[in-house]
Scaffold this active site. Structure first.
Site, mmCIF file in Angstrom:
data_model
loop_
_atom_site.group_PDB
_atom_site.id
_atom_site.type_symbol
_atom_site.label_atom_id
_atom_site.label_comp_id
_atom_site.label_asym_id
_atom_site.label_seq_id
_atom_site.Cartn_x
_atom_site.Cartn_y
_atom_site.Cartn_z
ATOM 1 N N ASP A 85 0.891 -1.057 0.108
ATOM 2 C CA ASP A 85 -0.039 0.188 -0.061
ATOM 3 C C ASP A 85 0.840 1.179 0.075
ATOM 4 O OD1 ASP A 85 -2.250 1.483 0.515
ATOM 5 O OD2 ASP A 85 -1.927 1.598 2.188
ATOM 6 N N SER A 86 0.271 2.266 -0.154
ATOM 7 C CA SER A 86 1.104 3.506 -0.031
ATOM 8 C C SER A 86 1.606 3.810 1.445
ATOM 9 C CB SER A 86 0.213 4.685 -0.426
ATOM 10 O OG SER A 86 -0.939 4.822 0.413
ATOM 11 N N TYR B 89 -1.183 8.074 -2.637
ATOM 12 C CA TYR B 89 -1.426 7.726 -4.083
ATOM 13 C C TYR B 89 -2.644 8.283 -4.648
ATOM 14 C CZ TYR B 89 1.905 3.829 -4.012
ATOM 15 O OH TYR B 89 3.189 3.270 -4.254
ATOM 16 N N GLY B 90 -3.567 8.311 -3.621
ATOM 17 C CA GLY B 90 -4.881 8.798 -4.122
ATOM 18 C C GLY B 90 -4.961 10.311 -4.841
ATOM 19 N N CYS C 152 -4.308 -1.788 -1.604
ATOM 20 C CA CYS C 152 -4.523 -0.230 -2.189
ATOM 21 C C CYS C 152 -5.520 0.044 -3.096
ATOM 22 C CB CYS C 152 -3.106 0.173 -2.252
ATOM 23 S SG CYS C 152 -3.359 2.101 -2.934
ATOM 24 N N ASN C 153 -6.654 0.498 -2.850
ATOM 25 C CA ASN C 153 -7.434 0.634 -3.815
ATOM 26 C C ASN C 153 -7.242 1.406 -4.818
ATOM 27 O OD1 ASN C 153 -10.728 -0.403 -2.922
ATOM 28 N ND2 ASN C 153 -9.354 0.003 -1.246
ATOM 29 N N GLU D 216 -3.669 8.565 8.076
ATOM 30 C CA GLU D 216 -2.251 8.462 7.870
ATOM 31 C C GLU D 216 -1.462 9.136 8.888
ATOM 32 O OE1 GLU D 216 -1.028 6.064 5.472
ATOM 33 O OE2 GLU D 216 1.311 6.114 6.436
ATOM 34 N N CYS E 196 -11.283 2.465 0.463
ATOM 35 C CA CYS E 196 -9.831 2.810 0.514
ATOM 36 C C CYS E 196 -9.395 1.909 1.794
ATOM 37 C CB CYS E 196 -9.525 4.129 0.790
ATOM 38 S SG CYS E 196 -7.967 4.746 1.595
ATOM 39 N N THR E 197 -8.049 1.560 1.774
ATOM 40 C CA THR E 197 -7.792 0.365 2.667
ATOM 41 C C THR E 197 -7.349 1.065 3.963
ATOM 42 O OG1 THR E 197 -5.475 0.601 1.779
ATOM 43 C CG2 THR E 197 -6.802 -1.450 1.358
ATOM 44 N N HIS E 198 -7.217 2.649 4.194
ATOM 45 C CA HIS E 198 -7.043 3.266 5.290
ATOM 46 C C HIS E 198 -8.480 3.300 6.217
ATOM 47 C CE1 HIS E 198 -3.472 4.754 3.493
ATOM 48 N NE2 HIS E 198 -3.050 5.243 4.617
HETATM 49 N N1 DGL Z 1 -4.899 3.289 0.958
HETATM 50 C C1 DGL Z 1 -4.995 3.271 -0.238
HETATM 51 C C2 DGL Z 1 -6.358 3.081 -0.954
HETATM 52 O O1 DGL Z 1 -6.596 2.113 -0.458
HETATM 53 C C3 DGL Z 1 -4.825 5.068 -0.610
HETATM 54 C C4 DGL Z 1 -4.621 6.196 0.252
HETATM 55 C C5 DGL Z 1 -3.662 7.317 -0.227
HETATM 56 O O2 DGL Z 1 -2.304 6.870 -0.358
HETATM 57 O O3 DGL Z 1 -4.205 7.899 -1.086
HETATM 58 O O4 DGL Z 1 -6.441 3.750 -2.095
#
Ligand code: DGL
Length: 269
Positions: A11-12, A43-44, A74-75, A156, A188-190
């Protein structure tokens, strides 16, 4: 191919730890090599090209490190870089993404007509991949999506279950977008880290989909199909955590999910 090889998960940042934890709980005999690209998050907010470049570099690293399967936890990467990752790792390493198993699950569990909500990063929502997958699999699901770009960065930074995450959620959920939904995908995995807070903004009938455990189940099925790779030795099990920038937040979150006794190192790709 030896069953002792780890599962590569990336993931990011800390979000993919929610998926790594679900894998650990479902497949305790497997070891995990986790990579958090903390130097390049979020990443988003990146272009598809940049997400592809970062993701393929990590996938290459995980394969070189001996991983027998890759979980794109990571989505944003799953929605924008899946084909590039698959081409990078080649036909012998299975790649499990966040979107396909969840869309299948929702489709199978949805009544004749249902409205499904989706929140995710800008990159995930802009890719339109969830819409496309639902369209391919089901005519009975109406998907309503909304980008919630502040959430992953706040999480984060450690802002969850507090007044900041409450205020951000309030801003995103105050209109009527999700008024009639039957279920909500945390795309989003967060976001599993704020699942209970999100629930407070929704009517009690709305089910919030547990993407990490659905993806862990998908991994289990893939490993079972390649049955020589299941049941790694119990003595050999050891998770490793790598990041491109060793931040305090990552250390804290990795310990939150996996306890104090973990192997954590910075690896510059
Ligand atoms: N956890 C990541 C996801 O599922 C992205 C978070 C990010 O880096 O923007 O999209």
């Amino acid at each position: 191919m030896s069953s002792l090889r780890p599962i590569g998960v990336f993931d990011s940042g800390i979000g993919g730890l929610t998926v790594a934890r679900a894998i650990h709980d479902l497949l305790p005999e497997e070891s995990i090599l986790y990579f958090g690209d903390t130097a390049h998050l979020p990443y988003g907010e990146k272009s598809p090209e940049l997400i592809q470049r970062y993701s393929t570099r990590i996938a290459r690293h995980l394969v070189k490190s001996g991983c027998k399967a890759i979980v794109v936890a990571c989505n944003s990467a799953s929605s924008n870089a899946l084909q590039a990752i698959i081409s990078e790792v080649g036909p012998n390493i299975p790649v499990i993404d966040m979107v396909t198993p969840v869309v299948k699950y929702v489709t199978q569990n949805c009544a004749q007509a249902c409205q499904v909500g989706l929140i995710g990063t800008r990159a995930t929502i802009a890719s339109g991949l969830y819409h496309l997958c639902f369209k391919e699999l089901s005519s009975s699901v109406e998907l309503i999506s909304k980008a919630t770009p502040l959430l992953a960065s706040a999480i984060e930074e450690g802002f969850f279950n507090d007044s900041i995450s409450q205020a951000v959620l309030d801003a995103y959920f105050s209109d009527e977008t999700f008024h009639n939904i039957d279920s909500l995908i945390l795309g989003c995995t967060h976001y599993p880290l704020i699942k209970s807070e999100v629930k407070n903004f929704l009517p009690s009938r709305v089910s919030v989909i547990d993407s990490p455990s659905i993806v862990a189940e998908a991994l289990k099925s893939v490993l079972a199909e390649m049955d020589e790779k299941l049941h790694a030795s119990r003595q050999m099990k050891q998770h490793h955590f790598q990041v491109s920038d060793l931040t305090k937040n990552f250390k804290f979150s990795a310990r939150h999910f996996f306890g104090d006794d973990l192997i954590l190192e910075e690896v510059v790709l």
